[in-house]
Design a protein around this motif. Structure first.
Motif, mmCIF file in Angstrom:
data_model
loop_
_atom_site.group_PDB
_atom_site.id
_atom_site.type_symbol
_atom_site.label_atom_id
_atom_site.label_comp_id
_atom_site.label_asym_id
_atom_site.label_seq_id
_atom_site.Cartn_x
_atom_site.Cartn_y
_atom_site.Cartn_z
ATOM 1 N N GLY A 88 0.803 -1.148 -0.012
ATOM 2 C CA GLY A 88 0.046 -0.230 0.134
ATOM 3 C C GLY A 88 0.845 1.321 0.077
ATOM 4 N N GLY A 89 1.948 1.292 -0.578
ATOM 5 C CA GLY A 89 2.873 2.441 -0.680
ATOM 6 C C GLY A 89 3.630 2.840 0.546
ATOM 7 N N ILE A 90 3.828 1.910 1.714
ATOM 8 C CA ILE A 90 4.682 1.813 3.021
ATOM 9 C C ILE A 90 5.991 2.088 2.409
ATOM 10 N N GLN A 91 6.810 2.913 2.892
ATOM 11 C CA GLN A 91 8.249 3.096 2.472
ATOM 12 C C GLN A 91 9.234 2.182 3.242
ATOM 13 N N VAL A 92 10.025 1.377 2.736
ATOM 14 C CA VAL A 92 10.928 0.376 3.175
ATOM 15 C C VAL A 92 12.176 1.094 3.086
ATOM 16 N N ILE A 93 12.697 1.214 4.512
ATOM 17 C CA ILE A 93 13.962 2.299 5.014
ATOM 18 C C ILE A 93 14.868 1.351 5.646
ATOM 19 N N TYR A 94 16.146 1.910 5.645
ATOM 20 C CA TYR A 94 17.122 1.282 6.340
ATOM 21 C C TYR A 94 17.720 2.259 7.310
ATOM 22 N N ILE A 95 17.810 2.111 8.573
ATOM 23 C CA ILE A 95 18.299 3.062 9.666
ATOM 24 C C ILE A 95 19.522 2.750 10.343
ATOM 25 N N GLU A 96 20.663 3.326 9.718
ATOM 26 C CA GLU A 96 21.972 2.909 10.243
ATOM 27 C C GLU A 96 22.032 2.940 11.896
ATOM 28 N N GLU A 97 21.668 3.875 12.396
ATOM 29 C CA GLU A 97 21.736 4.062 13.979
ATOM 30 C C GLU A 97 21.070 3.037 14.569
ATOM 31 N N LEU A 98 19.923 2.369 14.174
ATOM 32 C CA LEU A 98 18.968 1.495 14.753
ATOM 33 C C LEU A 98 19.280 -0.094 14.161
ATOM 34 N N GLN A 99 20.082 -0.018 13.278
ATOM 35 C CA GLN A 99 20.086 -1.575 12.511
ATOM 36 C C GLN A 99 21.475 -1.994 12.482
ATOM 37 N N PRO A 100 21.798 -3.269 12.358
ATOM 38 C CA PRO A 100 22.943 -3.870 12.470
ATOM 39 C C PRO A 100 23.922 -3.216 11.033
ATOM 40 N N LEU A 101 24.979 -3.189 10.947
ATOM 41 C CA LEU A 101 25.993 -2.824 10.031
ATOM 42 C C LEU A 101 25.680 -3.964 8.695
ATOM 43 N N LEU A 102 24.911 -4.208 7.880
ATOM 44 C CA LEU A 102 24.737 -5.322 7.103
ATOM 45 C C LEU A 102 25.299 -4.939 5.755
ATOM 46 N N THR A 103 25.877 -5.790 4.914
ATOM 47 C CA THR A 103 26.594 -5.658 3.707
ATOM 48 C C THR A 103 25.406 -5.388 2.884
ATOM 49 N N ILE A 104 25.656 -4.856 1.578
ATOM 50 C CA ILE A 104 24.770 -4.857 0.535
ATOM 51 C C ILE A 104 24.192 -6.085 0.122
ATOM 52 N N GLU A 105 25.115 -7.186 0.166
ATOM 53 C CA GLU A 105 24.496 -8.723 -0.563
ATOM 54 C C GLU A 105 23.625 -9.170 0.642
ATOM 55 N N GLU A 106 23.834 -9.056 2.066
ATOM 56 C CA GLU A 106 23.038 -9.639 2.999
ATOM 57 C C GLU A 106 21.647 -8.801 2.980
ATOM 58 N N TYR A 107 21.599 -7.506 3.045
ATOM 59 C CA TYR A 107 20.460 -6.989 2.994
ATOM 60 C C TYR A 107 19.678 -7.194 1.596
ATOM 61 N N PHE A 108 20.227 -7.357 0.712
ATOM 62 C CA PHE A 108 19.635 -7.606 -0.852
ATOM 63 C C PHE A 108 18.731 -9.245 -0.617
ATOM 64 N N GLU A 109 19.405 -10.039 -0.072
ATOM 65 C CA GLU A 109 18.824 -11.345 0.349
ATOM 66 C C GLU A 109 17.668 -11.341 1.492
ATOM 67 N N THR A 110 17.763 -10.493 2.243
ATOM 68 C CA THR A 110 16.719 -10.461 3.256
ATOM 69 C C THR A 110 15.412 -9.678 2.271
ATOM 70 N N LEU A 111 15.689 -8.481 1.681
ATOM 71 C CA LEU A 111 14.720 -8.019 0.954
ATOM 72 C C LEU A 111 13.972 -8.971 -0.010
ATOM 73 N N ASN A 112 14.688 -9.779 -0.898
ATOM 74 C CA ASN A 112 14.375 -10.758 -1.785
ATOM 75 C C ASN A 112 13.435 -11.658 -1.074
ATOM 76 N N SER A 113 13.901 -12.305 -0.023
ATOM 77 C CA SER A 113 13.098 -13.408 0.680
ATOM 78 C C SER A 113 11.801 -12.936 1.175
ATOM 79 N N PHE A 114 11.740 -11.731 1.586
ATOM 80 C CA PHE A 114 10.542 -11.161 2.075
ATOM 81 C C PHE A 114 9.621 -10.621 0.954
ATOM 82 N N TYR A 115 10.123 -10.172 -0.099
ATOM 83 C CA TYR A 115 9.344 -9.893 -1.279
ATOM 84 C C TYR A 115 8.780 -11.089 -1.801
ATOM 85 N N ASN A 116 9.274 -12.309 -2.020
ATOM 86 C CA ASN A 116 9.006 -13.454 -2.358
ATOM 87 C C ASN A 116 7.822 -13.809 -1.642
#
Length: 484
Positions: free
Chosen positions: A316-344
């Motif tokens: 419904g248009g909710i924005q997916v964000i990544y907050i450095e101060e509140l989240q662990p320092l993930l690599t872009i590969e790790e974050y992409f896998e997380t997003l892809n799994s959730f999207y599927n």
């Protein structure tokens, strides 16, 4: 002669008591294994705020334990500690403390014991951990309640005995220690001179750091240079010198960094936020490989942004964000896998969200959370394993509250900024900042109370708002946000 005999008896009895109740340093570490397992920062990788609090508290606890093992050490200054303790059995019914959705609870306690055994038992009991295994480490150890009772001397001398001999009454000293509470003014009075000395010593290095940062940022056309951890000024200068040498040796590999942010951290790569990460333990060869891979990282980043847009459309248009101060320092590969799994998972569930019905709202994905929740700053914290139907109900139920929190967040950020500027000007501070684990609400409360005080000690100082009192190696003063 009478007093001499009593003095000898007193010393002999006290020595026997201490010998029967003493743990070695190795025994204390073994006894605290369940505690270390429950609070170790490595288990809080998905929760940077709690990880940082535990790291800082462990440093202070280790210092306390080390001091207890020093010959002749007799410190009666209470030490207050806060730990986030991992839940041993999720959803356990026999644990009285309230746990967060992430499976840990906050525990605060004050240490004022004078021996390792009592300290170990205090820690374990405060965290609701078993003390039975301590028996196997020291056959003379008693359960905690009994151990406390043995602090009292078997022979209680009259007060006149201590007045006559000049020896201190241990019971009176213990009572005084329990009554003592560190206040901001008393702590500044004790530590201001040390902080000023360290700050003056660090000033040349601070200027050198600023010069190196400006020169490198200009030469490479970087947006910013940051550090993940609170390394000292000398350490940071060394890292910038290393980057500067690489620029001189291999200028051609740095052509793709324009407009980017470089972050010195624990590992090399690209972060989920799109920043270039340079591992401080890596050599130039590893850094060179990262710069050579940047074109491929940028392609992956475009795919990641597209994936965030697709998730947003399904929700419904909710924005997916990544907050450095509140989240662990993930690599872009790790974050992409997380997003892809959730999207599927979302795509297969076909949730009936009306297009653009949730525009203006925000969400972050967390891999170790059990249930969705709403952060006080207004964004949803969604577990990647969340049931789609439960997710839909939760977002609909909390949408209005989320909008109100987001609006309040904007107001708080403005108020926080104004109070920081006002406080820095009022006390002639060279710098006023906070640790990422300190919230805006806590910072606002801290600054408001500071402005009610008269603090001449702070002129020209660097003041960090934290969760504990400390003087950093470069002279920064750390005070808890809820100081007294």
């Amino acid at each position: 002669f009478y007093y001499f005999v009593r003095l000898c008896l007193d010393k002999i009895l006290l020595q026997c008591i201490l010998q029967s109740r003493t743990l070695s340093g190795a025994d204390a570490i073994n006894a605290l294994r369940p505690f270390y397992f429950a609070v170790h920062p490595d288990f809080f990788g998905q929760h940077p705020k709690e990880r940082e609090v535990n790291e800082n508290s462990l440093k202070r606890l280790n210092g306390y334990l080390e001091n207890l093992q020093k010959p002749g050490f007799r410190s009666f200054k209470p030490t207050q500690l806060t730990f986030y303790v991992r839940e041993r059995e999720p959803n356990s019914s026999n644990v009285q403390e309230s746990f967060s959705a992430s499976g840990f609870r906050a525990v605060s306690f004050t240490l004022h014991t004078r021996d390792l055994l009592s300290t170990v038992l205090d820690i374990l009991n405060s965290c609701s951990l078993s003390t039975e295994h301590v028996q196997s480490l020291n056959v003379n150890s008693q359960p905690h309640k009994e151990a406390k009772s043995t602090v009292n001397r078997p022979i209680k001398w009259d007060k006149t005995y201590y007045s006559f001999t000049g020896f201190k009454d241990p019971e009176e000293e213990l009572e005084q220690a329990q009554r003592v509470e560190t206040t901001l003014l008393s702590w500044l009075d004790d530590n201001e001179a040390s902080a000023v000395k360290k700050l003056k010593k660090s000033l040349p290095l601070r200027k050198e750091l600023e010069r190196l940062k400006i020169e490198l940022s200009h030469e490479l056309q970087l947006s910013d240079i940051r550090w993940q951890r609170s390394w000292g000024i000398a350490h940071r200068c060394s890292q910038l010198h290393s980057l500067g040498r690489l620029v001189q040796q291999r200028p051609e590999i740095l052509e793709n960094v324009k407009g980017r942010t470089v972050v010195f951290t624990d590992r090399s790569g690209m972060s989920a936020a799109g920043h270039i990460m340079l591992g401080t333990m890596d050599v130039h060869h590893h850094w060179t490989k990262i710069f050579e891979r940047l074109p491929n990282y940028y392609k992956l980043q475009k795919r990641l942004l597209l994936l965030e847009d697709r998730i947003s459309q399904l929700l419904g248009g909710i924005q997916v964000i990544y907050i450095e101060e509140l989240q662990p320092l993930l690599t872009i590969e790790e974050y992409f896998e997380t997003l892809n799994s959730f999207y599927n998972k979302l795509r297969d569930s076909r949730l009936p969200f009306h297009p653009r019905s949730l525009r203006g709202l925000q969400m972050i994905l967390e891999s170790d959370r059990y249930a969705p929740s709403l952060h006080e700053l207004g964004h949803f914290m969604i577990p990647t394993i969340c049931d789609p139907a439960a997710l839909q109900w939760f977002i609909f139920a909390k949408a209005q509250e989320a909008r109100e929190n987001l609006k309040r967040k904007e107001e708080m950020m403005l108020t926080e900024k104004e109070l920081i500027n006002t406080s820095a000007e009022r006390f002639s501070l060279d710098r006023l900042y906070k640790e990422p684990s300190v919230s805006s609400a806590q910072m606002i409360d801290c600054c408001k109370r500071l402005l009610e005080e008269s603090l001449p000690y702070l002129q020209g100082m660097h003041l960090c708002i934290s969760h504990f009192y400390s003087v950093l190696q470069d002279g920064d003063l750390c005070i808890p946000w809820n100081w007294k």
